[in-house]
Design a protein around this motif. Structure first.
Motif, PDB file in Angstrom:
ATOM      1  N   GLU A  22       0.804  -0.918  -0.337  1.00  0.00           N
ATOM      2  CA  GLU A  22       0.122  -0.150  -0.001  1.00  0.00           C
ATOM      3  C   GLU A  22       1.301   1.452   0.027  1.00  0.00           C
ATOM      4  OE1 GLU A  22      -2.865   2.002   3.139  1.00  0.00           O
ATOM      5  OE2 GLU A  22      -3.215  -0.374   2.734  1.00  0.00           O
ATOM      6  N   ALA A  23       0.726   2.152  -1.227  1.00  0.00           N
ATOM      7  CA  ALA A  23       1.161   3.290  -1.076  1.00  0.00           C
ATOM      8  C   ALA A  23       0.696   4.369  -0.452  1.00  0.00           C
ATOM      9  CB  ALA A  23       2.011   3.588  -2.533  1.00  0.00           C
ATOM     10  N   THR A  24       1.791   4.960   0.588  1.00  0.00           N
ATOM     11  CA  THR A  24       2.079   6.102   1.231  1.00  0.00           C
ATOM     12  C   THR A  24       1.896   7.275   1.423  1.00  0.00           C
ATOM     13  OG1 THR A  24       3.507   5.091   2.917  1.00  0.00           O
ATOM     14  CG2 THR A  24       0.971   4.826   2.613  1.00  0.00           C
ATOM     15  N   ILE A  89      -1.142  12.845 -14.946  1.00  0.00           N
ATOM     16  CA  ILE A  89      -1.942  12.850 -13.671  1.00  0.00           C
ATOM     17  C   ILE A  89      -2.573  14.133 -13.544  1.00  0.00           C
ATOM     18  CG2 ILE A  89      -1.222  12.835 -11.514  1.00  0.00           C
ATOM     19  CD1 ILE A  89       1.353  11.742 -12.442  1.00  0.00           C
ATOM     20  N   ASN A  90      -3.996  13.587 -13.008  1.00  0.00           N
ATOM     21  CA  ASN A  90      -5.079  15.271 -13.310  1.00  0.00           C
ATOM     22  C   ASN A  90      -4.672  15.894 -11.933  1.00  0.00           C
ATOM     23  OD1 ASN A  90      -7.090  16.409 -13.560  1.00  0.00           O
ATOM     24  ND2 ASN A  90      -8.122  14.585 -13.220  1.00  0.00           N
ATOM     25  N   TYR A 180      10.264  17.000  -8.343  1.00  0.00           N
ATOM     26  CA  TYR A 180       8.923  17.059  -9.000  1.00  0.00           C
ATOM     27  C   TYR A 180       7.975  15.693  -9.728  1.00  0.00           C
ATOM     28  CZ  TYR A 180      10.685  21.179 -11.419  1.00  0.00           C
ATOM     29  OH  TYR A 180      11.279  22.287 -11.641  1.00  0.00           O
ATOM     30  N   GLU A 181       9.137  14.535  -9.780  1.00  0.00           N
ATOM     31  CA  GLU A 181       9.055  13.274  -9.509  1.00  0.00           C
ATOM     32  C   GLU A 181       7.819  12.311  -8.484  1.00  0.00           C
ATOM     33  OE1 GLU A 181       8.106  11.425 -11.968  1.00  0.00           O
ATOM     34  OE2 GLU A 181       9.212  12.404 -13.702  1.00  0.00           O
ATOM     35  N   GLU A 182       8.778  13.341  -7.503  1.00  0.00           N
ATOM     36  CA  GLU A 182       8.209  13.088  -5.758  1.00  0.00           C
ATOM     37  C   GLU A 182       6.851  13.268  -5.566  1.00  0.00           C
ATOM     38  OE1 GLU A 182       9.402  13.281  -1.089  1.00  0.00           O
ATOM     39  OE2 GLU A 182      10.378  14.045  -2.155  1.00  0.00           O
ATOM     40  N   GLN A 188      -0.579  11.169  -7.453  1.00  0.00           N
ATOM     41  CA  GLN A 188      -0.959  10.039  -7.697  1.00  0.00           C
ATOM     42  C   GLN A 188      -1.729   9.039  -6.554  1.00  0.00           C
ATOM     43  OE1 GLN A 188      -1.403   8.917 -11.387  1.00  0.00           O
ATOM     44  NE2 GLN A 188      -2.884   7.938 -10.329  1.00  0.00           N
ATOM     45  N   ILE A 189      -0.257   9.075  -6.031  1.00  0.00           N
ATOM     46  CA  ILE A 189      -1.325   8.291  -4.615  1.00  0.00           C
ATOM     47  C   ILE A 189      -2.336   8.511  -4.059  1.00  0.00           C
ATOM     48  CG2 ILE A 189      -0.773   7.786  -1.600  1.00  0.00           C
ATOM     49  CD1 ILE A 189       2.507   7.359  -2.888  1.00  0.00           C
TER      50      ILE A 189
END
Length: 193
Positions: A22-24, A89-90, A180-182, A188-189
């Motif tokens: 599970e991404a947090t 990514i909205n 940026y990527e982070e 996205q999470i």
């Protein structure tokens, strides 16, 4: 009985693996934004309840007469906007003016145009007093905003903030050396919840 223990162990293992996958977002903040209602670069109403809630939003604070950090920060937001579009990514972007008596809607739009801002998901807002933005920034973003007397430069923080769909600041990042990527990964999470 052996079969029962095997099934129990399998069940526990699947729970552990699910929790690990599970991404947090690490080191989350929990700063609910106070409601606001101001105007954007087109002179249209823009509010927390109608325009921010329900969206994942990246926020910063700038002013158009800034001779130091605001142009790089705005260029960084423009790059983030392009990267989000490329990765589908909205998110939306929001820039508060910290010099609202100078930054009327037309001035903000001219400033945004210099960075090819796409206003379909990036708003620059104004329409409040200097005292208001100084208090709002400190209370909601834990950020200093001060306009010294007899000095055109407003002192302000250079962080960018990730706001979830409920209007809560969940993380802040460096607005000059932007990860940026982070930010996009964390956005996205939030979008996947």
């Amino acid at each position: 009985m052996k079969k029962f223990y095997s099934l129990a162990l399998l069940f526990i293992a699947s729970l552990v693996l699910t929790a690990c996958n599970e991404a947090t977002i690490p080191d989350k903040t929990n700063w609910p934004l106070e409601d606001f209602s101001h105007i954007n670069q087109d002179g249209e109403d823009f509010s927390l309840s109608n325009d921010v809630k329900g969206e994942v939003t990246v926020v910063n604070m700038i002013f158009t007469n800034c001779s130091t950090v605001c142009s790089p920060m705005t260029a960084n937001m423009a790059r983030l906007q392009r990267m989000a579009a490329e990765q589908d990514i909205n998110i939306q972007l929001l820039s508060f003016s910290v010099d609202p008596e100078i930054d009327d809607p037309a001035t903000l739009k001219d400033f945004g145009n210099k960075f090819d801002a796409d206003y379909s998901n990036w708003s620059f807002i104004t329409g409040y007093s200097q005292k208001y933005i100084e208090e709002y920034a400190m209370k909601n973003f834990k950020a200093i905003v001060v306009k010294p007397k007899n000095d055109p430069e407003v002192i302000h923080g250079t962080r960018v903030y990730l706001v979830n769909e409920e209007g809560v600041v969940v993380k802040s990042y460096d607005g000059l050396d932007v990860p940026y990527e982070e930010i996009l990964e964390h956005a996205q999470i939030l979008l996947n919840k």
